[in-house]
Design a protein around this motif. Sequence first.
Motif, PDB file in Angstrom:
ATOM      1  N   ARG A   1       1.310  -1.089   0.191  1.00 36.07           N
ATOM      2  CA  ARG A   1      -0.225   0.048  -0.215  1.00 36.07           C
ATOM      3  C   ARG A   1       0.930   1.424  -0.080  1.00 36.07           C
ATOM      4  N   ASN A   2       1.929   1.253  -0.253  1.00 39.27           N
ATOM      5  CA  ASN A   2       2.881   2.087  -0.026  1.00 39.27           C
ATOM      6  C   ASN A   2       3.225   2.993  -1.293  1.00 39.27           C
ATOM      7  N   ARG A   3       2.501   3.895  -1.233  1.00 37.49           N
ATOM      8  CA  ARG A   3       2.567   5.098  -2.213  1.00 37.49           C
ATOM      9  C   ARG A   3       3.103   6.681  -2.879  1.00 37.49           C
ATOM     10  N   LEU A   4       3.381   7.193  -2.668  1.00 39.60           N
ATOM     11  CA  LEU A   4       4.236   9.017  -2.364  1.00 39.60           C
ATOM     12  C   LEU A   4       2.795   9.752  -2.901  1.00 39.60           C
ATOM     13  N   ARG A   5       2.363  10.507  -2.209  1.00 39.54           N
ATOM     14  CA  ARG A   5       1.185  11.556  -2.682  1.00 39.54           C
ATOM     15  C   ARG A   5       2.147  12.577  -3.181  1.00 39.54           C
ATOM     16  N   VAL A   6       1.878  13.287  -4.534  1.00 40.52           N
ATOM     17  CA  VAL A   6       2.328  14.650  -5.362  1.00 40.52           C
ATOM     18  C   VAL A   6       0.830  15.900  -4.206  1.00 40.52           C
ATOM     19  N   THR A   7       2.206  16.505  -3.677  1.00 41.82           N
ATOM     20  CA  THR A   7       1.469  17.645  -2.677  1.00 41.82           C
ATOM     21  C   THR A   7       1.481  18.705  -3.520  1.00 41.82           C
ATOM     22  N   GLY A   8       2.269  18.955  -4.247  1.00 33.15           N
ATOM     23  CA  GLY A   8       2.515  20.065  -5.508  1.00 33.15           C
ATOM     24  C   GLY A   8       3.487  20.035  -6.203  1.00 33.15           C
ATOM     25  N   ILE A   9       3.646  21.229  -7.419  1.00 33.02           N
ATOM     26  CA  ILE A   9       3.703  21.165  -8.952  1.00 33.02           C
ATOM     27  C   ILE A   9       4.002  22.647  -8.732  1.00 33.02           C
ATOM     28  N   ARG A  10       5.341  22.822  -8.893  1.00 36.19           N
ATOM     29  CA  ARG A  10       5.837  23.991  -9.472  1.00 36.19           C
ATOM     30  C   ARG A  10       6.159  23.984 -10.439  1.00 36.19           C
ATOM     31  N   LEU A  11       7.261  25.251 -11.834  1.00 34.36           N
ATOM     32  CA  LEU A  11       8.207  25.285 -12.061  1.00 34.36           C
ATOM     33  C   LEU A  11       8.853  27.020 -11.724  1.00 34.36           C
ATOM     34  N   GLY A  12      10.286  26.132 -11.973  1.00 33.62           N
ATOM     35  CA  GLY A  12      11.656  26.640 -11.334  1.00 33.62           C
ATOM     36  C   GLY A  12      12.678  26.593 -11.947  1.00 33.62           C
ATOM     37  N   SER A  13      13.640  26.704 -11.380  1.00 27.01           N
ATOM     38  CA  SER A  13      15.328  26.360 -11.999  1.00 27.01           C
ATOM     39  C   SER A  13      15.960  25.274 -11.704  1.00 27.01           C
ATOM     40  N   VAL A  14      16.410  24.632 -12.362  1.00 28.46           N
ATOM     41  CA  VAL A  14      17.538  24.037 -11.397  1.00 28.46           C
ATOM     42  C   VAL A  14      18.429  23.614 -12.189  1.00 28.46           C
TER      43      VAL A  14
END
Length: 301
Positions: free
Chosen positions: A136-149
């Motif tokens: 049942r282990n899953r990772l929930r995506v809580t936020g997405i944003r555009l940046g610079s890396v």
Amino acid sequence: MVHEVGRRGLLAGGLAVALAAAGCRSAPTAGGGTRPGEIQGPSEADAVRALKAWAAFPVTASPRPLVLVDAPVLDPAGGFPDADGKLAYLAGAFDLPAGYPPGPARAAGLPLIGAKQAAGALVAHGAVGPAGPVGRNRLRVTGIRLGSVGFRTDRGSVPLPAWLFRLAGVPQPAVVLAVAPSARFAPRLPAGAGHDLSLGNATLSADGRTVSVGFLSPDSGTTACKQRYALRVVESPQAAALRIGLVDAADEEAEEEDNRPGICRDASYHRSASATLSVPLGARVLISAQDGSPFPVASGT
């Protein structure tokens, strides 16, 4: 306890292992001996095969395509707070949002992919990890944003547009390069190919012709003082392939050079070698003769 991703892990032996193994073989000549000055490492035939993978590189294109040294997805810096999160990430088990933030079609002069396409890349990146029970282990995506890396390219670390994915319970985001595949060049390389972590970055002289590479060599005790590692280059119009290996003992001039007093104190671990290209590197790609993976190269003075 922090769990590092360690997808490939640090190559503890790296080139040292390859060179140690190569030291057991000699390059034969027609007479059954070894060619003076020949190196024991990746062969010229290996270099030619590596160059073929880059034959389609558009060396005259403007702008020049982006050549990544690492994957276009960067794992969360610092790893995961528990093993369950790490396993879910490595299995590509993400709970993605119902909607995605909008983004520009271009940034920094480059075409971009959208957040949804980046999410697909993140899932695919995780799905190539080791198979294992996720339950049942899953990772929930809580936020997405555009940046610079900063991404490592064959011309050094470059800040590039990227989609940052926040994951529940994970301190740092996963990063997906936002630059569209049309602006990148990634040849088909052998499985497992990648920048050897035992090799340092390459440095290019101001005139673009002399390449210097730092690397690790085996610890072979006092005999290391009688050995010399050399850099050879095989070139094509699109790339230059680097061959690093032991110089054959018959090369007396090279042996004398490494027998100078004091030169071997640290040479059994850290070495460097240089080679001169037939023409300046220009927009060509510097690659490993062993598997065709690109080398990061910086311009020197």
